[in-house]
Scaffold this active site. Structure first.
Site, PDB file in Angstrom:
ATOM      1  N   LYS A 145      62.419   4.031 -37.078  1.00  0.00           N
ATOM      2  CA  LYS A 145      61.629   4.268 -36.039  1.00  0.00           C
ATOM      3  C   LYS A 145      61.966   3.495 -34.572  1.00  0.00           C
ATOM      4  CE  LYS A 145      57.970   2.742 -38.190  1.00  0.00           C
ATOM      5  NZ  LYS A 145      58.434   2.514 -39.686  1.00  0.00           N
ATOM      6  N   ARG A 147      48.962   2.682 -38.702  1.00  0.00           N
ATOM      7  CA  ARG A 147      49.218   2.571 -40.120  1.00  0.00           C
ATOM      8  C   ARG A 147      48.121   2.700 -41.164  1.00  0.00           C
ATOM      9  NH1 ARG A 147      53.972  -1.273 -38.410  1.00  0.00           N
ATOM     10  NH2 ARG A 147      55.309  -1.072 -40.500  1.00  0.00           N
ATOM     11  N   ARG A 166      69.922  -5.497 -42.823  1.00  0.00           N
ATOM     12  CA  ARG A 166      69.598  -5.386 -41.425  1.00  0.00           C
ATOM     13  C   ARG A 166      69.605  -6.758 -40.714  1.00  0.00           C
ATOM     14  NH1 ARG A 166      64.211  -2.084 -40.017  1.00  0.00           N
ATOM     15  NH2 ARG A 166      62.929  -3.716 -40.970  1.00  0.00           N
ATOM     16  N   ARG A 206      64.846 -10.793 -40.424  1.00  0.00           N
ATOM     17  CA  ARG A 206      63.610 -10.661 -40.874  1.00  0.00           C
ATOM     18  C   ARG A 206      63.285 -11.222 -41.788  1.00  0.00           C
ATOM     19  NH1 ARG A 206      61.023  -5.043 -38.927  1.00  0.00           N
ATOM     20  NH2 ARG A 206      59.657  -5.500 -40.731  1.00  0.00           N
ATOM     21  N   ARG A 219      55.710  -3.372 -48.869  1.00  0.00           N
ATOM     22  CA  ARG A 219      55.575  -2.367 -47.542  1.00  0.00           C
ATOM     23  C   ARG A 219      55.513  -1.194 -47.789  1.00  0.00           C
ATOM     24  NH1 ARG A 219      60.602  -5.277 -44.302  1.00  0.00           N
ATOM     25  NH2 ARG A 219      60.122  -3.847 -42.751  1.00  0.00           N
TER      26      ARG A 219
HETATM   27  P1  AMP Z   1      57.358  -3.518 -38.337  1.00  0.00           P
HETATM   28  O1  AMP Z   1      58.198  -4.019 -37.626  1.00  0.00           O
HETATM   29  O2  AMP Z   1      56.782  -2.038 -37.874  1.00  0.00           O
HETATM   30  O3  AMP Z   1      58.215  -2.914 -39.812  1.00  0.00           O
HETATM   31  O4  AMP Z   1      55.992  -4.424 -38.837  1.00  0.00           O
HETATM   32  C1  AMP Z   1      56.143  -5.602 -39.625  1.00  0.00           C
HETATM   33  C2  AMP Z   1      55.190  -5.942 -40.239  1.00  0.00           C
HETATM   34  O5  AMP Z   1      54.052  -6.261 -39.352  1.00  0.00           O
HETATM   35  C3  AMP Z   1      54.203  -5.023 -41.123  1.00  0.00           C
HETATM   36  O6  AMP Z   1      54.827  -5.067 -42.547  1.00  0.00           O
HETATM   37  C4  AMP Z   1      52.982  -5.543 -41.087  1.00  0.00           C
HETATM   38  O7  AMP Z   1      52.656  -6.612 -41.746  1.00  0.00           O
HETATM   39  C5  AMP Z   1      52.663  -5.722 -39.767  1.00  0.00           C
HETATM   40  N1  AMP Z   1      52.210  -4.726 -38.727  1.00  0.00           N
HETATM   41  C6  AMP Z   1      52.828  -4.188 -38.075  1.00  0.00           C
HETATM   42  N2  AMP Z   1      52.130  -3.059 -37.260  1.00  0.00           N
HETATM   43  C7  AMP Z   1      51.065  -2.975 -38.346  1.00  0.00           C
HETATM   44  C8  AMP Z   1      49.660  -2.148 -38.102  1.00  0.00           C
HETATM   45  N3  AMP Z   1      49.564  -1.067 -37.205  1.00  0.00           N
HETATM   46  N4  AMP Z   1      48.801  -2.335 -38.871  1.00  0.00           N
HETATM   47  C9  AMP Z   1      48.975  -3.508 -39.958  1.00  0.00           C
HETATM   48  N5  AMP Z   1      49.926  -4.301 -40.031  1.00  0.00           N
HETATM   49  C10 AMP Z   1      50.962  -4.120 -39.082  1.00  0.00           C
END
Ligand code: AMP
Length: 220
Positions: free
Chosen positions: A13, A88, A127, A161, A172
């Site tokens: 994404k 989400r 990554r 990360r 996740r």
């Molecule tokens: P990402 O970078 O999109 O993989 O997001 C990393 C982490 O941020 C996720 O695993 C969640 O812990 C948190 N996070 C990001 N976006 C959301 C969301 N819309 N709702 C809840 N947690 C989020």
């Protein structure tokens, strides 16, 4: 144009959102990146999110909804935005609808990036990102041309990360299956959902994205 990219962790994404941002000037709104910047700043939201994120959980809906409202008001979103990581959950999707309606905005497309779950852990575990310019790499799938040097800016500093490990990844993915996939029928029902094959090489995925953007422009 206002888009949502949906897909499990590792679907690509962020990579595709950056391409769309460069090609069309739509602003990438990555809720994960925004949360990571709050953690780096050491502020209250960062403190609340840090442990949840490290273990792969979801940050509470009310915090995420407030964050997205602030982001959409940002002048950078005036030419359109690409939501990467939001919504989400169903409550987030419903809150987004209400928020956009209040602001006189609408969604143009919701793009589901379909991937075979077996490739995700390899994509995630390897990554890493350039600490200076944010270019993304992978140890085996997309290494730097010269080991240890960023192809884009020449920096020798990279970050990984803390949630890109097997245990957090499993949580996740579980959260994605249980709480995020129910959003798909929600957007299918209102005719916005389009699916693409995100198993293909990055350029081929980008081409499918472009086709959707073109079709959406024509249909408008
Ligand atoms: P990402 O970078 O999109 O993989 O997001 C990393 C982490 O941020 C996720 O695993 C969640 O812990 C948190 N996070 C990001 N976006 C959301 C969301 N819309 N709702 C809840 N947690 C989020």
């Amino acid at each position: 144009m206002n888009l949502i990219l949906l897909g499990p962790p590792g679907a690509g994404k962020g990579t595709q959102a950056k391409r769309l941002e460069q090609a069309h000037g739509f602003a990438q709104v990555s809720t994960g990146d925004i949360l990571r910047s709050h953690i780096a700043a050491g502020d209250e939201l960062g403190r609340q999110a840090e442990t949840i994120m490290a273990t792969g959980g979801y940050v509470p809906d009310d915090l995420m909804i407030a964050m997205i409202e602030t982001e959409i008001d940002n002048p950078s979103c005036r030419n359109g935005f690409i939501l990467d990581g939001f919504p989400r959950t169903i409550p987030q999707a419903e809150a987004l609808d209400a928020l956009l309606k209040r602001k006189g905005l609408k969604l143009d497309s919701v793009i589901e990036m379909k991937v075979d779950e077996t490739v995700l852990i390899e994509r995630i575990a390897g990554r890493f990102t350039c600490a200076q310019c944010g270019a993304g790499y992978n140890d085996t799938l997309q290494p730097t041309h010269v080991p240890g040097i960023c192809d884009v800016c020449g920096s020798q500093h990279f970050t990984r990360r803390p949630d890109d490990n097997a245990e957090a990844f499993n949580t996740r993915l579980e959260k994605y299956r249980a709480e995020t996939t129910p959003i798909l029928p929600y957007y299918r029902a209102n005719g916005l959902l389009k699916s693409i094959d995100a198993m293909l090489p990055i350029d081929r995925v980008a081409e499918q994205m472009e086709e959707i953007v073109c079709e959406t422009v024509k249909a408008a």
